[in-house]
Design an enzyme around this catalytic site. Structure first.
Site, PDB file in Angstrom:
ATOM      1  N   ASP A 193       0.570  -1.234  -0.128  1.00 37.05           N
ATOM      2  CA  ASP A 193      -0.339   0.217   0.232  1.00 37.05           C
ATOM      3  C   ASP A 193       0.759   0.969  -0.179  1.00 37.05           C
ATOM      4  OD1 ASP A 193      -1.732  -1.796  -0.011  1.00 37.05           O
ATOM      5  OD2 ASP A 193      -2.785  -0.865   2.253  1.00 37.05           O
ATOM      6  N   ASP A 227     -15.334  -4.144  -0.383  1.00 38.26           N
ATOM      7  CA  ASP A 227     -14.536  -3.545   0.548  1.00 38.26           C
ATOM      8  C   ASP A 227     -16.227  -3.866   1.882  1.00 38.26           C
ATOM      9  OD1 ASP A 227     -11.927  -3.187  -0.309  1.00 38.26           O
ATOM     10  OD2 ASP A 227     -12.328  -1.393  -0.716  1.00 38.26           O
TER      11      ASP A 227
END
Length: 237
Positions: free
Chosen positions: A8, A130
């Site tokens: 990330d 998500d």
């Protein structure tokens, strides 16, 4: 089963968040390219990369870093974060990115998604779902919705996606284990290529997901903290 280490990126650096909270950022490597090379050396063949700045902003911020990762390794790279228009998709594909991850735009602009899947081929795209407490979250996990997980998956299937990544935000970055009930439920709803993400804390977690029938697993913080050894888990599954 494939094992996919995660990178990330915020401000060009390799970081991890806890439960998707941008105020709980931990830096692990100033150079994501170096981190990708390390994962490759450990036996990785795949890499999951998210432009967290891009996810929040709604357009790419760390494109050049991600491009360098692809140029500097032979890894198969899946990339997401703020990919919401054709130019961005085209730029990433021209940069050699193997799979484009689409998240918020699936729910905010489904007509656009339908068009790009037809134009570029749905085999190049991965849907990202998500969720928190059973409901979908968007825009880098900052925006709550009343879309249930089941509704989200039905929508994703209707658009024509063959690959799906799901993340239970509550477990992400916590190192307390995966939500296996969610894994079973989502596996029962989606018969395409399914990738689990969030909460992996041990080799046992990965083996449980394999038994459930999940096709791939994304591992982030557990690799950076040493809870899981990448080369060992790749050899195991």
């Amino acid at each position: 089963m494939i094992v996919i280490p995660a990178i990330d990126i915020i401000d060009g650096k390799c970081v991890r968040l806890t439960q998707g909270d941008y105020s709980r950022v931990q830096e692990y490597n100033l150079d994501p390219v170096q981190q990708a090379k390390y994962f490759e050396k450990e036996g990785a063949r795949y890499l999951h990369v998210v432009d967290l700045d891009g996810a929040k902003k709604g357009s790419p911020v760390n494109f050049e870093v991600i491009k360098r990762i692809k140029e500097s390794t032979s890894l198969s790279v899946e990339c997401g974060g703020g990919i919401r228009d054709k130019k961005t998709i085209n730029d990433y594909l021209l940069a050699g990115i193997d799979y484009i991850i689409l998240g918020s735009v699936i729910f905010k602009n489904p007509e656009f998604v339908e068009d790009v899947l037809k134009r570029f081929g749905n085999e190049r795209f991965i849907a990202s779902l998500d969720f928190e407490e059973g409901y979908v979250k968007l825009s880098g996990w900052q925006e709550a919705t009343r879309i249930s997980v089941e509704e989200g998956i039905l929508h994703i299937k209707k658009l024509g996606f063959q690959k799906l990544i799901y993340t239970d935000i509550k477990t992400d970055g916590m190192l307390k284990g995966h939500n296996f009930e969610a894994a079973k439920y989502i596996r029962s709803l989606f018969d395409g290529f399914l990738i689990s993400s969030g909460g992996i804390s041990s080799m046992n977690d990965v083996l449980k997901l394999k038994d459930i029938g999940v096709d791939g697993v994304i591992i982030g913080k557990a690799l950076y903290t040493g809870h899981v050894k990448l080369n060992e888990i790749i050899n195991l599954v």
